[in-house]
Design a protein around this motif. Structure first.
Motif, PDB file in Angstrom:
ATOM      1  N   VAL A  74     -39.698 -25.503 -48.768  1.00 30.32           N
ATOM      2  CA  VAL A  74     -40.470 -26.784 -49.334  1.00 30.32           C
ATOM      3  C   VAL A  74     -41.930 -26.287 -49.584  1.00 30.32           C
ATOM      4  O   VAL A  74     -42.355 -26.055 -48.639  1.00 30.32           O
ATOM      5  CB  VAL A  74     -40.103 -27.786 -50.323  1.00 30.32           C
ATOM      6  CG1 VAL A  74     -38.395 -27.584 -50.424  1.00 30.32           C
ATOM      7  CG2 VAL A  74     -40.256 -28.673 -48.921  1.00 30.32           C
ATOM      8  N   SER A  75     -42.374 -26.543 -50.616  1.00 32.92           N
ATOM      9  CA  SER A  75     -43.646 -26.328 -50.545  1.00 32.92           C
ATOM     10  C   SER A  75     -44.253 -27.275 -51.565  1.00 32.92           C
ATOM     11  O   SER A  75     -43.933 -28.157 -52.277  1.00 32.92           O
ATOM     12  CB  SER A  75     -45.411 -25.332 -50.973  1.00 32.92           C
ATOM     13  OG  SER A  75     -46.044 -24.908 -51.653  1.00 32.92           O
ATOM     14  N   ILE A  76     -45.536 -28.563 -50.817  1.00 40.58           N
ATOM     15  CA  ILE A  76     -45.790 -30.083 -51.379  1.00 40.58           C
ATOM     16  C   ILE A  76     -47.268 -29.984 -51.207  1.00 40.58           C
ATOM     17  O   ILE A  76     -48.024 -29.478 -50.555  1.00 40.58           O
ATOM     18  CB  ILE A  76     -45.632 -30.573 -50.464  1.00 40.58           C
ATOM     19  CG1 ILE A  76     -43.412 -30.920 -49.878  1.00 40.58           C
ATOM     20  CG2 ILE A  76     -46.088 -32.351 -50.457  1.00 40.58           C
ATOM     21  CD1 ILE A  76     -43.387 -31.827 -48.658  1.00 40.58           C
ATOM     22  N   ASP A  77     -47.696 -29.668 -52.214  1.00 48.18           N
ATOM     23  CA  ASP A  77     -49.159 -30.124 -52.775  1.00 48.18           C
ATOM     24  C   ASP A  77     -48.967 -31.702 -52.897  1.00 48.18           C
ATOM     25  O   ASP A  77     -48.855 -31.553 -54.806  1.00 48.18           O
ATOM     26  CB  ASP A  77     -49.055 -29.097 -53.981  1.00 48.18           C
ATOM     27  CG  ASP A  77     -49.138 -27.913 -53.347  1.00 48.18           C
ATOM     28  OD1 ASP A  77     -49.280 -27.608 -52.495  1.00 48.18           O
ATOM     29  OD2 ASP A  77     -48.490 -26.884 -54.583  1.00 48.18           O
ATOM     30  N   VAL A  78     -50.050 -32.213 -52.890  1.00 45.53           N
ATOM     31  CA  VAL A  78     -50.246 -33.474 -53.067  1.00 45.53           C
ATOM     32  C   VAL A  78     -52.308 -33.830 -53.689  1.00 45.53           C
ATOM     33  O   VAL A  78     -52.794 -33.845 -53.524  1.00 45.53           O
ATOM     34  CB  VAL A  78     -49.892 -34.777 -52.514  1.00 45.53           C
ATOM     35  CG1 VAL A  78     -50.595 -36.450 -52.551  1.00 45.53           C
ATOM     36  CG2 VAL A  78     -48.619 -34.501 -51.903  1.00 45.53           C
ATOM     37  N   ILE A  79     -51.755 -34.379 -54.782  1.00 46.26           N
ATOM     38  CA  ILE A  79     -53.708 -35.123 -55.157  1.00 46.26           C
ATOM     39  C   ILE A  79     -53.228 -36.327 -54.913  1.00 46.26           C
ATOM     40  O   ILE A  79     -52.707 -36.936 -55.980  1.00 46.26           O
ATOM     41  CB  ILE A  79     -53.735 -33.789 -56.700  1.00 46.26           C
ATOM     42  CG1 ILE A  79     -53.661 -32.871 -56.443  1.00 46.26           C
ATOM     43  CG2 ILE A  79     -55.071 -34.732 -56.747  1.00 46.26           C
ATOM     44  CD1 ILE A  79     -54.014 -31.919 -57.387  1.00 46.26           C
ATOM     45  N   SER A  80     -54.042 -36.961 -54.517  1.00 50.07           N
ATOM     46  CA  SER A  80     -54.441 -38.501 -54.598  1.00 50.07           C
ATOM     47  C   SER A  80     -55.655 -39.183 -55.144  1.00 50.07           C
ATOM     48  O   SER A  80     -56.647 -38.068 -55.021  1.00 50.07           O
ATOM     49  CB  SER A  80     -54.026 -39.061 -53.373  1.00 50.07           C
ATOM     50  OG  SER A  80     -55.161 -38.634 -51.647  1.00 50.07           O
ATOM     51  N   GLU A  81     -56.075 -39.810 -56.009  1.00 47.31           N
ATOM     52  CA  GLU A  81     -57.407 -40.405 -56.434  1.00 47.31           C
ATOM     53  C   GLU A  81     -57.478 -42.158 -55.727  1.00 47.31           C
ATOM     54  O   GLU A  81     -56.331 -42.686 -55.372  1.00 47.31           O
ATOM     55  CB  GLU A  81     -57.614 -40.813 -57.675  1.00 47.31           C
ATOM     56  CG  GLU A  81     -57.691 -39.998 -58.507  1.00 47.31           C
ATOM     57  CD  GLU A  81     -57.444 -39.524 -60.076  1.00 47.31           C
ATOM     58  OE1 GLU A  81     -58.605 -40.218 -59.924  1.00 47.31           O
ATOM     59  OE2 GLU A  81     -57.071 -38.777 -60.383  1.00 47.31           O
ATOM     60  N   SER A  82     -58.222 -42.563 -54.765  1.00 49.94           N
ATOM     61  CA  SER A  82     -58.570 -43.979 -53.867  1.00 49.94           C
ATOM     62  C   SER A  82     -59.808 -44.104 -54.900  1.00 49.94           C
ATOM     63  O   SER A  82     -60.905 -43.169 -54.798  1.00 49.94           O
ATOM     64  CB  SER A  82     -58.432 -43.554 -53.095  1.00 49.94           C
ATOM     65  OG  SER A  82     -59.366 -42.717 -52.364  1.00 49.94           O
ATOM     66  N   PRO A  83     -59.824 -45.479 -54.645  1.00 47.97           N
ATOM     67  CA  PRO A  83     -61.695 -45.875 -54.823  1.00 47.97           C
ATOM     68  C   PRO A  83     -62.769 -45.633 -53.539  1.00 47.97           C
ATOM     69  O   PRO A  83     -62.157 -45.562 -52.568  1.00 47.97           O
ATOM     70  CB  PRO A  83     -61.701 -47.323 -55.757  1.00 47.97           C
ATOM     71  CG  PRO A  83     -60.276 -48.042 -55.255  1.00 47.97           C
ATOM     72  CD  PRO A  83     -59.267 -46.639 -54.950  1.00 47.97           C
ATOM     73  N   GLY A  84     -63.754 -45.463 -53.977  1.00 49.46           N
ATOM     74  CA  GLY A  84     -65.065 -44.637 -52.965  1.00 49.46           C
ATOM     75  C   GLY A  84     -65.714 -44.626 -53.294  1.00 49.46           C
ATOM     76  O   GLY A  84     -66.177 -44.934 -54.141  1.00 49.46           O
ATOM     77  N   GLN A  85     -66.745 -45.362 -52.042  1.00 47.54           N
ATOM     78  CA  GLN A  85     -68.166 -45.470 -51.936  1.00 47.54           C
ATOM     79  C   GLN A  85     -68.949 -43.724 -52.526  1.00 47.54           C
ATOM     80  O   GLN A  85     -68.323 -43.329 -51.402  1.00 47.54           O
ATOM     81  CB  GLN A  85     -68.754 -46.399 -51.685  1.00 47.54           C
ATOM     82  CG  GLN A  85     -70.135 -46.723 -51.391  1.00 47.54           C
ATOM     83  CD  GLN A  85     -70.445 -47.686 -53.004  1.00 47.54           C
ATOM     84  OE1 GLN A  85     -69.883 -47.936 -53.346  1.00 47.54           O
ATOM     85  NE2 GLN A  85     -71.671 -47.494 -53.407  1.00 47.54           N
ATOM     86  N   THR A  86     -69.528 -43.194 -52.819  1.00 46.63           N
ATOM     87  CA  THR A  86     -70.867 -42.109 -53.399  1.00 46.63           C
ATOM     88  C   THR A  86     -71.891 -42.836 -53.424  1.00 46.63           C
ATOM     89  O   THR A  86     -72.249 -43.946 -53.583  1.00 46.63           O
ATOM     90  CB  THR A  86     -70.369 -41.074 -54.529  1.00 46.63           C
ATOM     91  OG1 THR A  86     -70.233 -41.984 -55.532  1.00 46.63           O
ATOM     92  CG2 THR A  86     -68.476 -40.559 -53.918  1.00 46.63           C
ATOM     93  N   PHE A  87     -72.702 -41.498 -52.769  1.00 45.70           N
ATOM     94  CA  PHE A  87     -74.227 -41.870 -53.428  1.00 45.70           C
ATOM     95  C   PHE A  87     -74.395 -42.048 -54.170  1.00 45.70           C
ATOM     96  O   PHE A  87     -75.860 -42.878 -54.553  1.00 45.70           O
ATOM     97  CB  PHE A  87     -74.501 -40.452 -53.696  1.00 45.70           C
ATOM     98  CG  PHE A  87     -76.582 -40.302 -53.234  1.00 45.70           C
ATOM     99  CD1 PHE A  87     -76.959 -40.901 -52.625  1.00 45.70           C
ATOM    100  CD2 PHE A  87     -77.440 -39.606 -54.404  1.00 45.70           C
ATOM    101  CE1 PHE A  87     -78.178 -40.581 -52.709  1.00 45.70           C
ATOM    102  CE2 PHE A  87     -78.228 -39.680 -54.261  1.00 45.70           C
ATOM    103  CZ  PHE A  87     -78.949 -40.515 -53.654  1.00 45.70           C
TER     104      PHE A  87
END
Length: 109
Positions: A74-87
C-alpha cells in the motif's frame, strides 16, 4: 661554481613514477591479451550463456514474487491542515506526508 646534488629533483621522481605506471599498464594489457589468445578454453561462450540463463531465471523469480505480493503493498499519502502562526499572522498551515507499507492479514492489519 655550484655543486649539483646527487638527489633527483621532485620533477624527475614524478616523471619516473608516471613512466613506471605507463609501463606496468602496457605490459599488464599485453599479458592479459597473451593469456586470452593462448588459452581459448578459459573464456568460452558457455560461461556467458550460463550467466544469461541465471539472470533470466532470477528476473522471472522476482517478477513472480512481485505479482504475488503486489496487492498487499500500500501507499499512503496524507495532507493535514493545522492552525499556525506565519509571518503574515495566524493562518492554516498545510503539511504533506507520504509512506508505504504492506498488509499482513486479510482484515487489513
Amino acid at each position: 661554481m655550484q655543486k649539483k646534488s646527487a638527489v633527483p629533483s621532485k620533477r624527475v621522481k614524478v616523471l619516473g613514477v608516471i613512466l613506471v605506471c605507463l609501463l606496468v599498464s602496457f605490459f599488464g594489457g599485453w599479458f592479459g591479451g597473451f593469456v586470452r589468445n593462448n588459452n581459448p578454453g578459459l573464456f568460452n561462450g558457455s560461461d556467458t550463456e550460463t550467466a544469461r540463463q541465471i539472470v533470466t531465471e532470477e528476473g522471472q523469480l522476482i517478477s513472480s514474487i512481485a505479482s504475488e505480493v503486489g496487492p498487499s503493498v500500500v501507499s499512503i499519502d496524507v495532507i493535514s491542515e493545522s492552525p499556525g502562526q506565519t509571518f503574515f499572522g495566524a493562518q492554516s498551515v498545510q503539511q504533506t506526508s507520504a509512506g508505504t507499507g504492506f498488509i499482513i492479514s486479510e482484515d487489513g492489519y
